[in-house]
Scaffold this active site. Structure first.
Site, PDB file in Angstrom:
ATOM      1  N   GLN A 163       0.848  -1.198   0.000  1.00  0.00           N
ATOM      2  CA  GLN A 163       0.000   0.000   0.000  1.00  0.00           C
ATOM      3  C   GLN A 163       0.880   1.243   0.000  1.00  0.00           C
ATOM      4  OE1 GLN A 163      -2.254   1.638   3.451  1.00  0.00           O
ATOM      5  NE2 GLN A 163      -4.086   1.074   2.278  1.00  0.00           N
TER       6      GLN A 163
ATOM      7  N   ARG B 216     -15.546  -5.350   9.484  1.00  0.00           N
ATOM      8  CA  ARG B 216     -15.951  -6.358  10.461  1.00  0.00           C
ATOM      9  C   ARG B 216     -16.573  -7.576   9.760  1.00  0.00           C
ATOM     10  NH1 ARG B 216     -17.771  -4.836  16.365  1.00  0.00           N
ATOM     11  NH2 ARG B 216     -16.276  -6.518  16.716  1.00  0.00           N
TER      12      ARG B 216
ATOM     13  N   GLU C  17     -13.805 -23.166  39.429  1.00  0.00           N
ATOM     14  CA  GLU C  17     -14.642 -21.976  39.308  1.00  0.00           C
ATOM     15  C   GLU C  17     -15.655 -21.947  40.444  1.00  0.00           C
ATOM     16  OE1 GLU C  17     -17.002 -18.849  38.674  1.00  0.00           O
ATOM     17  OE2 GLU C  17     -15.009 -19.155  37.799  1.00  0.00           O
TER      18      GLU C  17
ATOM     19  N   TYR D 230      -7.047  10.594   4.034  1.00  0.00           N
ATOM     20  CA  TYR D 230      -5.596  10.742   3.919  1.00  0.00           C
ATOM     21  C   TYR D 230      -5.301  11.661   2.731  1.00  0.00           C
ATOM     22  CZ  TYR D 230      -4.932   7.123   7.450  1.00  0.00           C
ATOM     23  OH  TYR D 230      -4.940   6.413   8.623  1.00  0.00           O
TER      24      TYR D 230
ATOM     25  N   CYS E 254     -11.950 -11.014  16.993  1.00  0.00           N
ATOM     26  CA  CYS E 254     -11.607  -9.624  17.288  1.00  0.00           C
ATOM     27  C   CYS E 254     -12.738  -9.009  18.097  1.00  0.00           C
ATOM     28  CB  CYS E 254     -11.412  -8.860  15.982  1.00  0.00           C
ATOM     29  SG  CYS E 254     -11.348  -7.065  16.173  1.00  0.00           S
TER      30      CYS E 254
ATOM     31  N   ALA F 190      -9.067 -14.362  32.322  1.00  0.00           N
ATOM     32  CA  ALA F 190      -7.674 -14.669  32.650  1.00  0.00           C
ATOM     33  C   ALA F 190      -7.495 -16.144  32.990  1.00  0.00           C
ATOM     34  CB  ALA F 190      -7.213 -13.799  33.823  1.00  0.00           C
TER      35      ALA F 190
END
Length: 663
Positions: free
Chosen positions: A104, A314, A429, A176, A360, A410
């Site tokens: 790019q 997405r 747990e 940009y 994500c 975690a």
């Protein structure tokens, strides 16, 4: 196995690409050498995505010159004859996996430049305000400088071709520099590179394309990244999904005209999105933006051009990506941050291993936030991103018995990594479900991706045969009976209420955790939220969607001062305003009763607000009593996540991964 069309080959010009999955450009600030050449880490970074099955890798922004737009503090890749060898190595690594690579090319950030990264003031098409500091007015480029940039683009493309890379993508979107020239709100020039008509404003881009084609030939692919709509109400004012507004930047009609002009000029493919830095949450979709948020733009582009169109936004949900291609809404799909989260996304989709895909979150902490800090991009859910070689998981030299206490993020990440490395893992747990705070966050349905993360971890616990015991409140005697080598304490956190606030207990005074457990009818119609960090603002929005009358009281002069990344922060603030959430800043709360809250302003004037419910969203504090007790008795005891002082999902995953990969 019959594969979906997503895995059929496609041609851009005469170049054949093995499937229809591209890696969208990701900024790689901090991953370049001082001369602009690529560090081994960034070559590993791209190669890992090719290895994972991605058909086309598009690199992040690569500047074509450094005299006119000098960014010495940004560590952005540049391309010159003296650093071409690193791009040749990149091509070799990508090709080894059967993938192709486009570089790019960019003329620079223009008004989007971070002033601290620059030597001199920002430049642009015209004298317009800088995005980050509107008090700084950009310098308009001289005509001769524009022509120098055009030649630099051509030389850069020639180098790319000679190194064996397969094509270039022009950085023409998101406001940009190329985009600033093409858009009337930023381009007020009176030379041949400006004017009221689109063709004049596009002359810079058109001459860049012609220069490249003259130097490298018509068959060398040129892709153009373009935003069809800017979604801006004005400078630094974005528009939300579904919001009615008058477009101040490029509207769809002009965007489609732009495509036709550039296609006639010789562009071989378009990579289509929407938005700009003034509406940053479109082109960099945060957690609050729906999946496939820009794919309609690709579908519109396909109506007016014949060359391939790449859709983005997405698209890392496999079924959505497959549907986009099957329905011919785009010819290829591009995934950016989804490939940071899971570089093997393509291979996992191809083999229908959907539950193994690490999603994500759209949080931007591991990627965009690190770039703003001048650090190499990574990923909150994938700490090995950007350091693929150094942080790769290896089998443990000696198998150990590892006890994990707590099944939140975690704890589950620690158990996952330990099991992958070959350790014997037990996870205890306290409740009857794994997930910790993720279980409650799932109720915030406008945060897309949190539910996918929980499903991913639950699937990993099952796939890796992690031994999980529920409803176990671990104590000292149990630890002694376990006879384990390592104890990982991930007991999480509880909501914190400031000690300096006088509280008269009542059933309608609750914490952020408690309110998320309640049903609509248990909350009341008028709610006061004390605390304007991310949790307070998200709960306020959740309650507004229930038609509650909501007021946020925040002691600081601004909301969201708890490190929320820019695109997430901007979108959440805009959502609060759109939903008419009431906000009182500089509100120093002194007392809360079951009927009202008492607070003082900066002038020490007293105020009262009545309500039916009062919610403290004033942060979390670690639950670490067990850790402190065990630390004094056992040699290998470690806190993870919130228990160790972390505050975000990012902290939970990184603390667990970073520790357990060393055990």
């Amino acid at each position: 196995m019959v594969l979906p069309k997503l895995f059929s080959s496609i041609k851009i010009g005469s170049l054949e690409i093995r499937n229809r999955i591209a890696m969208a450009p990701i900024g790689t600030l901090g991953m370049a050498n001082p001369d602009g050449s690529l560090k081994p880490t960034v070559i590993d970074f791209y190669a890992e995505r090719a290895k994972g099955g991605t058909g086309l890798v598009i690199t992040g922004i690569t500047k074509v010159e450094r005299r006119i737009v000098n960014m010495p503090k940004a560590n952005i890749p540049l391309i010159f004859w003296n650093d071409a060898s690193s791009y040749a190595e990149l091509a070799e690594r990508i090709h080894a996996f059967g993938s192709k690579v486009f570089v790019q090319l960019s003329g620079g950030f223009g008004r989007n430049s971070i002033p601290q990264h620059l030597k001199g003031i920002p430049v642009s098409a015209s004298a317009v305000p800088n995005v980050w500091d509107p008090k700084i007015i950009c310098r308009a480029l001289e005509t001769e400088e524009v022509q120098e940039l055009i030649k630099a683009f051509g030389e850069a493309a020639e180098i790319v071709a000679l190194t064996g890379c397969d094509g270039v993508e022009l950085h023409g979107h998101e406001g940009y520099l190329l985009d600033q020239f093409s858009t009337k709100i930023w381009n007020r020039r009176n030379d041949k590179y400006g004017g009221p008509d689109l063709e004049s404003r596009l002359r810079f881009a058109v001459e860049v394309i012609r220069e490249i084609k003259t130097r490298v030939g018509e068959k060398f692919p040129v892709c153009y990244r373009v935003g069809l709509k800017h979604m801006m109400k004005g400078l630094n004012k974005g528009a939300l999904p579904g919001e009615e507004f008058e477009e101040a930047g490029r509207d769809l009609a002009e965007g489609l005209d732009l495509l036709k002009i550039l296609e006639r000029t010789g562009v071989d493919a378009f990579h289509v999105d929407m938005g700009c830095y003034d509406s940053w949450y479109w082109a960099h979709p945060p957690v609050y933006m729906h999946y496939g948020n820009m794919i309609d733009m690709a579908a519109e582009a396909k109506k007016v051009v014949k060359v391939p169109v790449i859709g983005v936004g997405r698209l890392d949900v496999p079924q959505l990506a497959e549907r986009v291609i099957e329905e011919n809404r785009a010819d290829m799909i591009a995934i950016g941050r989804g490939l940071l989260a899971d570089p093997s996304w393509a291979n996992k989709v191809r083999n229908k291993r959907y539950m193994d895909i690490r999603p994500c979150l759209g949080c931007h902490y591991g990627c965009m936030y690190r770039i703003r800090q001048k650090r190499a991009p990574s990923c909150s859910v994938n700490p090995a991103c950007g350091r693929e070689t150094a942080y790769r998981l290896e089998p443990a030299e000696a198998k150990r018995k590892i006890l994990v206490i707590g099944g939140g993020v975690a704890g589950m990440e620690a158990a996952r990594v330990a099991a992958l490395r070959g350790h014997e893992v037990r996870l205890y747990e306290k409740s009857d479900r794994l997930g910790g705070h993720l279980i409650l966050i799932e109720r915030l349905s406008f945060k897309y991706g949190q539910d996918r993360l929980l499903k991913y971890y639950l699937g990993q616990m099952k796939a890796l045969n992690v031994h999980v015991k529920y409803n176990i409140d671990v104590n000292e005697s149990m630890i002694a009976a376990e006879d384990c080598d390592v104890i990982l304490v991930a007991t999480g956190s509880i909501a914190k209420i400031p000690e300096n606030i006088e509280i008269f207990n009542g059933n309608n005074i609750m914490t952020s955790v408690e309110v998320l457990k309640k049903e609509k009818n248990d909350i009341g119609d008028k709610v006061i939220i004390i605390g304007g960090g991310s949790m307070g603002c998200e709960i306020a929005l959740w309650l507004r969607y229930m038609s509650k009358d909501v007021t946020i009281l925040e002691a600081a002069p601004e909301l969201l001062e708890d490190g929320v990344q820019a695109a997430n922060r901007q979108m959440l603030l805009d959502m609060l305003a759109f939903e008419n959430v009431k906000i009182r800043l500089n509100a120093d709360v002194k007392r809360v009763t079951g009927e009202k809250v008492v607070f003082r302003d900066p002038n020490d004037q007293g105020h009262e607000l009545g309500g039916e419910s009062f919610v403290f969203a004033t942060g979390l504090e670690p639950v670490n009593t067990l850790y402190q007790l065990l630390y004094r008795q056992y040699p290998n005891v470690f806190p993870l996540g919130d228990c160790g002082g972390g505050k975000k999902i990012h902290d939970a995953i990184w603390s667990a991964y970073g520790l357990v990969r060393e055990l």
